[in-house]
Design an enzyme around this catalytic site. Sequence first.
Site, PDB file in Angstrom:
ATOM      1  N   GLY A  30       1.096  -3.477  18.402  1.00 36.78           N
ATOM      2  CA  GLY A  30       0.218  -3.459  19.569  1.00 36.78           C
ATOM      3  C   GLY A  30      -1.112  -2.736  19.399  1.00 36.78           C
ATOM      4  O   GLY A  30      -1.598  -2.102  20.333  1.00 36.78           O
ATOM      5  N   ASN A  32      -4.042  -4.249  19.002  1.00 38.47           N
ATOM      6  CA  ASN A  32      -4.996  -4.949  19.881  1.00 38.47           C
ATOM      7  C   ASN A  32      -4.740  -4.606  21.339  1.00 38.47           C
ATOM      8  O   ASN A  32      -5.675  -4.464  22.126  1.00 38.47           O
ATOM      9  CB  ASN A  32      -4.910  -6.461  19.661  1.00 38.47           C
ATOM     10  CG  ASN A  32      -5.720  -6.896  18.457  1.00 38.47           C
ATOM     11  OD1 ASN A  32      -6.950  -6.876  18.490  1.00 38.47           O
ATOM     12  ND2 ASN A  32      -5.037  -7.253  17.378  1.00 38.47           N
ATOM     13  N   ARG A 110       5.449 -15.976  19.355  1.00 37.29           N
ATOM     14  CA  ARG A 110       6.288 -16.910  20.082  1.00 37.29           C
ATOM     15  C   ARG A 110       5.483 -18.165  20.380  1.00 37.29           C
ATOM     16  O   ARG A 110       4.376 -18.081  20.923  1.00 37.29           O
ATOM     17  CB  ARG A 110       6.703 -16.235  21.394  1.00 37.29           C
ATOM     18  CG  ARG A 110       7.715 -16.951  22.197  1.00 37.29           C
ATOM     19  CD  ARG A 110       9.110 -16.741  21.683  1.00 37.29           C
ATOM     20  NE  ARG A 110      10.006 -17.710  22.289  1.00 37.29           N
ATOM     21  CZ  ARG A 110      11.225 -17.956  21.864  1.00 37.29           C
ATOM     22  NH1 ARG A 110      11.702 -17.313  20.820  1.00 37.29           N
ATOM     23  NH2 ARG A 110      11.983 -18.857  22.457  1.00 37.29           N
ATOM     24  N   ASN A 126      -5.668 -15.538  23.440  1.00 33.23           N
ATOM     25  CA  ASN A 126      -4.959 -15.106  22.229  1.00 33.23           C
ATOM     26  C   ASN A 126      -5.994 -14.613  21.222  1.00 33.23           C
ATOM     27  O   ASN A 126      -7.146 -15.020  21.257  1.00 33.23           O
ATOM     28  CB  ASN A 126      -4.187 -16.284  21.627  1.00 33.23           C
ATOM     29  CG  ASN A 126      -3.415 -15.886  20.385  1.00 33.23           C
ATOM     30  OD1 ASN A 126      -2.772 -14.829  20.346  1.00 33.23           O
ATOM     31  ND2 ASN A 126      -3.482 -16.710  19.349  1.00 33.23           N
ATOM     32  N   HIS A 128      -6.563 -14.382  17.057  1.00 32.50           N
ATOM     33  CA  HIS A 128      -6.037 -14.902  15.791  1.00 32.50           C
ATOM     34  C   HIS A 128      -6.870 -14.316  14.643  1.00 32.50           C
ATOM     35  O   HIS A 128      -8.097 -14.308  14.720  1.00 32.50           O
ATOM     36  CB  HIS A 128      -6.120 -16.434  15.790  1.00 32.50           C
ATOM     37  CG  HIS A 128      -5.569 -17.037  14.545  1.00 32.50           C
ATOM     38  ND1 HIS A 128      -4.210 -17.049  14.275  1.00 32.50           N
ATOM     39  CD2 HIS A 128      -6.172 -17.622  13.484  1.00 32.50           C
ATOM     40  CE1 HIS A 128      -4.011 -17.620  13.098  1.00 32.50           C
ATOM     41  NE2 HIS A 128      -5.180 -17.978  12.596  1.00 32.50           N
ATOM     42  N   ASP A 164      -2.741 -21.905  17.823  1.00 32.73           N
ATOM     43  CA  ASP A 164      -4.021 -21.405  17.311  1.00 32.73           C
ATOM     44  C   ASP A 164      -5.165 -22.409  17.509  1.00 32.73           C
ATOM     45  O   ASP A 164      -5.994 -22.631  16.616  1.00 32.73           O
ATOM     46  CB  ASP A 164      -3.887 -21.014  15.824  1.00 32.73           C
ATOM     47  CG  ASP A 164      -2.849 -19.917  15.627  1.00 32.73           C
ATOM     48  OD1 ASP A 164      -2.674 -19.092  16.535  1.00 32.73           O
ATOM     49  OD2 ASP A 164      -2.190 -19.903  14.569  1.00 32.73           O
ATOM     50  N   GLU A 193     -11.200  -7.324  15.200  1.00 28.19           N
ATOM     51  CA  GLU A 193     -10.353  -7.764  16.324  1.00 28.19           C
ATOM     52  C   GLU A 193     -10.442  -6.770  17.477  1.00 28.19           C
ATOM     53  O   GLU A 193     -10.557  -7.146  18.646  1.00 28.19           O
ATOM     54  CB  GLU A 193      -8.889  -7.885  15.881  1.00 28.19           C
ATOM     55  CG  GLU A 193      -8.642  -8.999  14.882  1.00 28.19           C
ATOM     56  CD  GLU A 193      -7.169  -9.137  14.518  1.00 28.19           C
ATOM     57  OE1 GLU A 193      -6.316  -8.985  15.401  1.00 28.19           O
ATOM     58  OE2 GLU A 193      -6.872  -9.394  13.336  1.00 28.19           O
TER      59      GLU A 193
HETATM   60  C1  GRF Z   1      -3.275  -9.243  14.772  1.00 27.38           C
HETATM   61  O1  GRF Z   1      -3.810  -9.420  13.507  1.00 27.38           O
HETATM   62  C2  GRF Z   1      -3.529 -10.467  15.628  1.00 27.38           C
HETATM   63  O2  GRF Z   1      -4.727 -11.116  15.326  1.00 27.38           O
HETATM   64  C3  GRF Z   1      -2.374 -11.361  15.294  1.00 27.38           C
HETATM   65  O3  GRF Z   1      -1.281 -10.499  15.123  1.00 27.38           O
HETATM   66  C4  GRF Z   1      -1.744  -9.200  14.750  1.00 27.38           C
HETATM   67  C5  GRF Z   1      -1.201  -8.252  15.776  1.00 27.38           C
HETATM   68  O4  GRF Z   1      -1.526  -6.931  15.481  1.00 27.38           O
HETATM   69  N1  GRF Z   1      -2.184 -12.354  16.304  1.00 27.38           N
HETATM   70  P1  GRF Z   1      -1.384  -5.823  16.590  1.00 27.38           P
HETATM   71  O5  GRF Z   1       0.083  -5.863  17.052  1.00 27.38           O
HETATM   72  O6  GRF Z   1      -2.318  -6.111  17.687  1.00 27.38           O
HETATM   73  O7  GRF Z   1      -1.678  -4.541  15.880  1.00 27.38           O
END
Ligand code: GRF
Length: 234
Positions: A30, A32, A110, A126, A128, A164, A193
């Site tokens: 988590g 992000n 998921r 989302n 990616h 995606d 990100e």
């Molecule tokens: C990130 O690289 C995101 O782009 C991808 O999964 C990873 C999740 O990382 N979908 P985090 O759990 O947010 O650290």
Amino acid sequence: MSASSMTATSIWRTEMAKRRRVAILISGRGSNMTALIEAATAKDYPAEIVLVISNIAGAGGLAKAAEAGIETATIESKAFGKDRESFERKLNEALVAHNIELVCFAGFLRLLTPWFVKQWEGRMLNIHPALLPSYRGLHTHERALADGVKIHGATVHFVVPEMDSGPIVMQGAVAVRDDDTPDTLARRVLAVEHQIYPDALRLVASGGTRIENGLCKPNAKGSPDDTLISPAII
Ligand code: GRF
């Protein structure tokens, strides 16, 4: 309280009232999610994170969200086996019960049925770790390095039934270094990100985007003309 400070308070309350209610869906650490939670502590941020849901019991992000004072829930997808729609109905119930307006996937591992996506069409984002439409799916950094691309990055997009895919809200890029490994590249992309997800959510939550012919357009005029050339010849 003076008349002027009362005015400031009521303006602040009105601003807060306009904040979109956001749920973040996670499966892992988590990071992000944390970036979104931190961004949403700013008074002028147009969204508030009110709920974090994990489909994996004990996902690292759950404890971080709880520490930040955010309500968390676990709805284990494993418990539903192949019955994807029953899992999604439970998820949907939780989102509706919390009056959620926008959903952010942040490392939510998921695939979703068209039924669920339809419920949240245009209201679900989302992130990616690649410059879509390149490198959909897993192992994006390894694949980018194997192809020898010179620029790589991350994308925030609206969720559609195809994995995606969906209208792109924002992208951020990094130059790929000659000596990059998947790990070093992943670290720099992850930093991007953490920058673009809060910015993209700000844009969407404030009504700063529209969908036109399947593409996401910013409502504000003007676009950056920055150029990233990689490698730089020195
Ligand atoms: C990130 O690289 C995101 O782009 C991808 O999964 C990873 C999740 O990382 N979908 P985090 O759990 O947010 O650290």
